[in-house]
Scaffold this motif. Structure first.
Motif, PDB file in Angstrom:
ATOM      1  N   VAL A  55     -22.530  88.450  20.546  1.00 25.45           N
ATOM      2  CA  VAL A  55     -21.074  88.609  20.545  1.00 25.45           C
ATOM      3  C   VAL A  55     -20.369  87.774  19.486  1.00 25.45           C
ATOM      4  CG1 VAL A  55     -20.782  89.369  22.933  1.00 25.45           C
ATOM      5  CG2 VAL A  55     -20.883  86.945  22.437  1.00 25.45           C
ATOM      6  N   GLN A  56     -20.959  86.648  19.101  1.00 19.09           N
ATOM      7  CA  GLN A  56     -20.311  85.787  18.117  1.00 19.09           C
ATOM      8  C   GLN A  56     -21.037  85.897  16.778  1.00 19.09           C
ATOM      9  OE1 GLN A  56     -18.955  81.902  19.539  1.00 19.09           O
ATOM     10  NE2 GLN A  56     -19.747  82.419  21.567  1.00 19.09           N
ATOM     11  N   ASP A  61     -16.848  90.512  14.617  1.00 17.25           N
ATOM     12  CA  ASP A  61     -17.446  89.952  15.835  1.00 17.25           C
ATOM     13  C   ASP A  61     -18.110  91.048  16.668  1.00 17.25           C
ATOM     14  OD1 ASP A  61     -15.552  90.793  18.209  1.00 17.25           O
ATOM     15  OD2 ASP A  61     -14.229  90.201  16.571  1.00 17.25           O
ATOM     16  N   THR A  81     -25.406  86.812  24.989  1.00 16.84           N
ATOM     17  CA  THR A  81     -24.528  85.667  24.790  1.00 16.84           C
ATOM     18  C   THR A  81     -25.131  84.412  25.390  1.00 16.84           C
ATOM     19  OG1 THR A  81     -22.276  84.804  25.126  1.00 16.84           O
ATOM     20  CG2 THR A  81     -23.244  86.075  26.920  1.00 16.84           C
ATOM     21  N   TYR A  88     -15.767  86.386  25.221  1.00 21.40           N
ATOM     22  CA  TYR A  88     -16.318  87.469  24.415  1.00 21.40           C
ATOM     23  C   TYR A  88     -17.003  88.519  25.292  1.00 21.40           C
ATOM     24  CZ  TYR A  88     -15.624  84.876  20.033  1.00 21.40           C
ATOM     25  OH  TYR A  88     -15.078  84.228  18.965  1.00 21.40           O
TER      26      TYR A  88
END
Length: 213
Positions: A55-56, A61, A81, A88
């Protein structure tokens, strides 16, 4: 074969994920992406069955990348994650991700998660399923919330199944609660997703929470 695109910006982590996936005889790593933009571009080019999405990531993103992949119908998305209640994650699920898993998940569990999502069953990390859905549903939604009228198209049985999804139950657990065959549960889930125009059972679970089904 389940064709998977791995999107993860940290090269060491990405290499580890690829190694794990390649150890499964029924999974093929179709490609690797180091950021969200590359993930979307490769999803369009390679048309994998599933994108394993961090997610990051830089440039674009994972939430935005998930939304594009899902909206274009390119693949299912399994989100990875580090944090089980990261903002997120909520965004990714709203964007249509079919599953959610923590990065510290054991190798075999990761492989099984890929298989589960590829079967269209959707998945959230078992340790956080119910509290994630509850917390997610309690968060304010930008813009208007879902219209309860969307439930009018569902049969009584489909509403019962939707309620079970909102409780975070698996197909087997729903079958046990409602005293029906697991294959029948799958049929009901498929039909209610179609009627509600949802991409995944995860989205259905959140909708059930938001509408208090």
């Amino acid at each position: 074969m389940i064709r998977v695109l791995v999107a993860e910006d940290q090269s060491a982590v990405r290499a580890g994920l690829v190694l794990i996936l390649r150890s499964a005889p029924d999974i093929e790593v179709a490609g690797e992406a180091a950021d969200g933009e590359e993930a979307v571009a490769l999803a369009r080019e390679l048309r994998p069955d599933l994108v394993l999405m961090d997610v990051q990531m830089p440039r674009l993103d994972g939430v935005s990348a998930t939304r594009q992949v899902v909206d274009e119908g390119l693949a299912d998305v399994l989100v990875l994650t580090t944090f089980d209640l990261d903002e997120y994650v909520f965004g990714a699920l709203r964007a249509g991700a079919s599953g959610f898993l923590l990065k510290n998940t054991e190798a075999q569990a990761l492989i099984e998660a890929v298989r589960t999502v590829a079967r269209g069953e959707g998945l959230i990390a078992p340790a956080v399923t119910r509290r994630l859905i509850a917390e997610f549903a309690a968060k304010p939604v930008r813009g208007p919330g879902p219209d309860p009228a969307v439930l009018e198209s569902l049969t009584r049985r489909e509403r019962e199944v939707l309620s079970c999804l909102g409780d975070g139950l698996s197909n087997a657990e729903i079958a046990d609660r409602l005293a029906m065959a697991e294959a029948t549960v799958k049929t009901h889930v498929s039909r209610l997703l179609g009627k509600l125009e949802l991409r995944s059972r995860v989205q259905a679970a959140v909708l059930a929470q938001e509408l208090g089904v």
